[in-house]
Design a protein around this motif. Structure first.
Motif, PDB file in Angstrom:
ATOM      1  N   GLY A   1       0.821  -1.200   0.000  1.00 52.57           N
ATOM      2  CA  GLY A   1       0.000   0.000   0.000  1.00 52.57           C
ATOM      3  C   GLY A   1       0.848   1.239   0.000  1.00 52.57           C
ATOM      4  N   ALA A   2       0.201   2.367  -0.091  1.00 53.95           N
ATOM      5  CA  ALA A   2       0.899   3.639  -0.186  1.00 53.95           C
ATOM      6  C   ALA A   2       1.483   4.066   1.148  1.00 53.95           C
ATOM      7  CB  ALA A   2      -0.056   4.688  -0.729  1.00 53.95           C
ATOM      8  N   GLY A   3       0.861   3.636   2.235  1.00 62.27           N
ATOM      9  CA  GLY A   3       1.336   4.070   3.538  1.00 62.27           C
ATOM     10  C   GLY A   3       1.240   2.923   4.524  1.00 62.27           C
ATOM     11  N   VAL A   4       1.493   3.232   5.809  1.00 63.42           N
ATOM     12  CA  VAL A   4       1.380   2.241   6.861  1.00 63.42           C
ATOM     13  C   VAL A   4      -0.094   2.167   7.281  1.00 63.42           C
ATOM     14  CG1 VAL A   4       2.081   1.616   9.192  1.00 63.42           C
ATOM     15  CG2 VAL A   4       3.727   2.713   7.638  1.00 63.42           C
ATOM     16  N   SER A   5      -0.593   0.956   7.325  1.00 63.64           N
ATOM     17  CA  SER A   5      -2.000   0.759   7.644  1.00 63.64           C
ATOM     18  C   SER A   5      -2.121  -0.004   8.955  1.00 63.64           C
ATOM     19  CB  SER A   5      -2.662  -0.024   6.513  1.00 63.64           C
ATOM     20  OG  SER A   5      -4.009  -0.287   6.808  1.00 63.64           O
ATOM     21  N   GLN A   6      -2.990   0.461   9.850  1.00 58.61           N
ATOM     22  CA  GLN A   6      -3.206  -0.215  11.118  1.00 58.61           C
ATOM     23  C   GLN A   6      -4.688  -0.534  11.274  1.00 58.61           C
ATOM     24  OE1 GLN A   6      -0.353   2.677  13.617  1.00 58.61           O
ATOM     25  NE2 GLN A   6      -1.049   0.878  14.777  1.00 58.61           N
ATOM     26  N   SER A   7      -4.944  -1.678  11.907  1.00 54.75           N
ATOM     27  CA  SER A   7      -6.332  -2.042  12.182  1.00 54.75           C
ATOM     28  C   SER A   7      -6.418  -2.804  13.505  1.00 54.75           C
ATOM     29  CB  SER A   7      -6.903  -2.894  11.041  1.00 54.75           C
ATOM     30  OG  SER A   7      -6.163  -4.097  10.898  1.00 54.75           O
ATOM     31  N   PRO A   8      -7.535  -2.679  14.232  1.00 55.94           N
ATOM     32  CA  PRO A   8      -8.601  -1.713  13.964  1.00 55.94           C
ATOM     33  C   PRO A   8      -8.168  -0.298  14.307  1.00 55.94           C
ATOM     34  CG  PRO A   8      -8.986  -2.777  16.058  1.00 55.94           C
ATOM     35  CD  PRO A   8      -7.742  -3.425  15.486  1.00 55.94           C
ATOM     36  N   SER A   9      -8.925   0.682  13.923  1.00 56.42           N
ATOM     37  CA  SER A   9      -8.577   2.054  14.294  1.00 56.42           C
ATOM     38  C   SER A   9      -8.980   2.325  15.740  1.00 56.42           C
ATOM     39  CB  SER A   9      -9.236   3.058  13.355  1.00 56.42           C
ATOM     40  OG  SER A   9     -10.625   2.852  13.309  1.00 56.42           O
ATOM     41  N   ASN A  10     -10.036   1.636  16.174  1.00 55.81           N
ATOM     42  CA  ASN A  10     -10.487   1.756  17.557  1.00 55.81           C
ATOM     43  C   ASN A  10     -10.821   0.378  18.081  1.00 55.81           C
ATOM     44  OD1 ASN A  10     -10.960   4.680  18.572  1.00 55.81           O
ATOM     45  ND2 ASN A  10     -11.632   4.701  16.456  1.00 55.81           N
ATOM     46  N   LYS A  11     -10.490   0.135  19.341  1.00 59.53           N
ATOM     47  CA  LYS A  11     -10.816  -1.147  19.962  1.00 59.53           C
ATOM     48  C   LYS A  11     -11.208  -0.886  21.417  1.00 59.53           C
ATOM     49  CE  LYS A  11     -10.897  -5.669  20.479  1.00 59.53           C
ATOM     50  NZ  LYS A  11     -11.853  -6.535  19.731  1.00 59.53           N
ATOM     51  N   VAL A  12     -12.425  -1.304  21.747  1.00 61.79           N
ATOM     52  CA  VAL A  12     -12.882  -1.220  23.127  1.00 61.79           C
ATOM     53  C   VAL A  12     -12.987  -2.647  23.640  1.00 61.79           C
ATOM     54  CG1 VAL A  12     -14.678  -0.454  24.688  1.00 61.79           C
ATOM     55  CG2 VAL A  12     -14.161   0.889  22.644  1.00 61.79           C
ATOM     56  N   THR A  13     -12.381  -2.909  24.775  1.00 63.41           N
ATOM     57  CA  THR A  13     -12.397  -4.262  25.309  1.00 63.41           C
ATOM     58  C   THR A  13     -12.603  -4.224  26.816  1.00 63.41           C
ATOM     59  OG1 THR A  13     -11.205  -6.367  25.289  1.00 63.41           O
ATOM     60  CG2 THR A  13      -9.911  -4.411  25.756  1.00 63.41           C
ATOM     61  N   GLU A  14     -12.947  -5.371  27.340  1.00 61.68           N
ATOM     62  CA  GLU A  14     -13.129  -5.477  28.783  1.00 61.68           C
ATOM     63  C   GLU A  14     -11.831  -5.921  29.433  1.00 61.68           C
ATOM     64  OE1 GLU A  14     -17.865  -6.747  28.832  1.00 61.68           O
ATOM     65  OE2 GLU A  14     -16.304  -8.197  29.376  1.00 61.68           O
ATOM     66  N   LYS A  15     -11.612  -5.446  30.609  1.00 60.86           N
ATOM     67  CA  LYS A  15     -10.436  -5.858  31.378  1.00 60.86           C
ATOM     68  C   LYS A  15     -10.357  -7.380  31.432  1.00 60.86           C
ATOM     69  CE  LYS A  15      -8.721  -5.572  36.115  1.00 60.86           C
ATOM     70  NZ  LYS A  15      -8.939  -5.018  37.473  1.00 60.86           N
ATOM     71  N   GLY A  16      -9.158  -7.892  31.176  1.00 60.66           N
ATOM     72  CA  GLY A  16      -8.942  -9.331  31.233  1.00 60.66           C
ATOM     73  C   GLY A  16      -9.011 -10.025  29.873  1.00 60.66           C
ATOM     74  N   LYS A  17      -9.548  -9.335  28.868  1.00 62.55           N
ATOM     75  CA  LYS A  17      -9.618  -9.932  27.527  1.00 62.55           C
ATOM     76  C   LYS A  17      -8.294  -9.747  26.791  1.00 62.55           C
ATOM     77  CE  LYS A  17     -14.141 -10.781  27.481  1.00 62.55           C
ATOM     78  NZ  LYS A  17     -14.725 -12.135  27.391  1.00 62.55           N
ATOM     79  N   ASP A  18      -8.070 -10.580  25.781  1.00 65.62           N
ATOM     80  CA  ASP A  18      -6.897 -10.441  24.921  1.00 65.62           C
ATOM     81  C   ASP A  18      -7.268  -9.614  23.694  1.00 65.62           C
ATOM     82  OD1 ASP A  18      -5.712 -13.903  25.314  1.00 65.62           O
ATOM     83  OD2 ASP A  18      -5.896 -12.244  26.741  1.00 65.62           O
ATOM     84  N   VAL A  19      -6.302  -8.828  23.187  1.00 63.49           N
ATOM     85  CA  VAL A  19      -6.523  -8.063  21.962  1.00 63.49           C
ATOM     86  C   VAL A  19      -5.347  -8.254  21.017  1.00 63.49           C
ATOM     87  CG1 VAL A  19      -7.986  -6.305  23.026  1.00 63.49           C
ATOM     88  CG2 VAL A  19      -5.522  -5.934  22.906  1.00 63.49           C
ATOM     89  N   GLU A  20      -5.646  -8.149  19.724  1.00 63.25           N
ATOM     90  CA  GLU A  20      -4.614  -8.216  18.687  1.00 63.25           C
ATOM     91  C   GLU A  20      -4.715  -6.962  17.839  1.00 63.25           C
ATOM     92  OE1 GLU A  20      -3.869 -12.938  17.724  1.00 63.25           O
ATOM     93  OE2 GLU A  20      -4.791 -11.646  16.218  1.00 63.25           O
ATOM     94  N   LEU A  21      -3.581  -6.314  17.660  1.00 63.28           N
ATOM     95  CA  LEU A  21      -3.509  -5.106  16.843  1.00 63.28           C
ATOM     96  C   LEU A  21      -2.627  -5.424  15.634  1.00 63.28           C
ATOM     97  CD1 LEU A  21      -2.787  -2.551  19.726  1.00 63.28           C
ATOM     98  CD2 LEU A  21      -4.977  -3.526  19.016  1.00 63.28           C
TER      99      LEU A  21
END
Lengths: 115, 112
Positions: A1-21
């Motif tokens: 792509g033309a630039g650096v892309s990140q996803s998701p742009s926003n992530k709301v999670t509950e304490k104790g959950k795992d997240v992947e960026l």
């Protein structure tokens, strides 16, 4: 792509959950960085990749944080058992070779909110 | 310990005036110093790089100085415009080949 892309742009999670960026760097850039930016603060270095290897993981705050890069391309930052203090913007950047005289190209970041 | 300090106060200036931002560092010996611009909700964007043996660098209305004796860089925006309103970050190499350390930034607001 033309630039650096990140996803998701926003992530709301509950304490104790795992997240992947996710980060898609600029094609051909061998160096990839993850930084964290808390509200009103500077960028905090987390980890540096050269190719698929991570020679510097010194900024990872705890063993709940891990990252990998595959195909000298996409990188994933994983936070396990999230805590409220993990709430921040996580920024990914890439550069051509990882030299100090190169500019970094940043994505727009993932805003992580841990409730 | 290593520190990078930028103007702690936000800068509010009138359009057409010059904004001057400071970046002071402690316990670094950078070969390069960079300045970035960050708009709300966006990642930083590179503006200028200056080497330790360069005293001054210019790009359009931007000027950067680098004084390794004072351990300070100054960033000037001349003939400022409302579109220059943003947060400006200084960054310097942390003594290895790849890592940039960033200051907390200075927020500039240019009023018409």
């Amino acid at each position: 792509g033309a630039g650096v892309s990140q996803s998701p742009s926003n992530k709301v999670t509950e304490k104790g959950k795992d997240v992947e960026l996710r980060c898609d760097p600029i094609s051909g850039h061998t160096a990839l960085y993850w930084y964290r930016q808390r509200l009103g603060q500077g960028l905090e270095f987390l980890i540096y990749f050269q190719g698929n290897s991570a020679p510097d993981k010194s900024g990872l705050p705890s063993d709940r944080f891990s990252a990998e890069r595959t195909g000298e391309s996409v990188s994933t930052l994983t936070i396990q058992r999230t805590q409220q203090e993990d709430s921040a913007v996580y920024l990914c950047a890439s550069s051509l070779q990882g030299m100090a005289n190169e500019k970094l190209f940043f994505g727009s970041g993932t805003q992580l909110s841990v409730l | 310990s290593q520190k990078i300090e930028q103007n702690s106060e936000a800068l509010n200036i009138q359009e057409g005036k010059t904004a001057t931002l400071t970046c002071n560092y402690t316990n670094y010996s950078p070969a390069y110093l960079q300045w970035y611009r960050q708009d709300p909700g966006r990642g930083p964007v590179f503006l200028l790089l200056i080497r330790e043996n360069e005293k001054e660098k210019r790009k359009e209305r931007l000027k950067v100085t680098f004084d390794t004796t004072l351990k300070q860089s100054l960033f000037h925006i001349t003939a400022s415009q409302p579109a220059d309103s943003a947060t400006y970050l200084c960054a310097l190499d942390a003594g290895n080949d790849y890592k940039l350390s960033f200051g907390a930034g200075t927020t500039v607001t240019v009023r018409a």
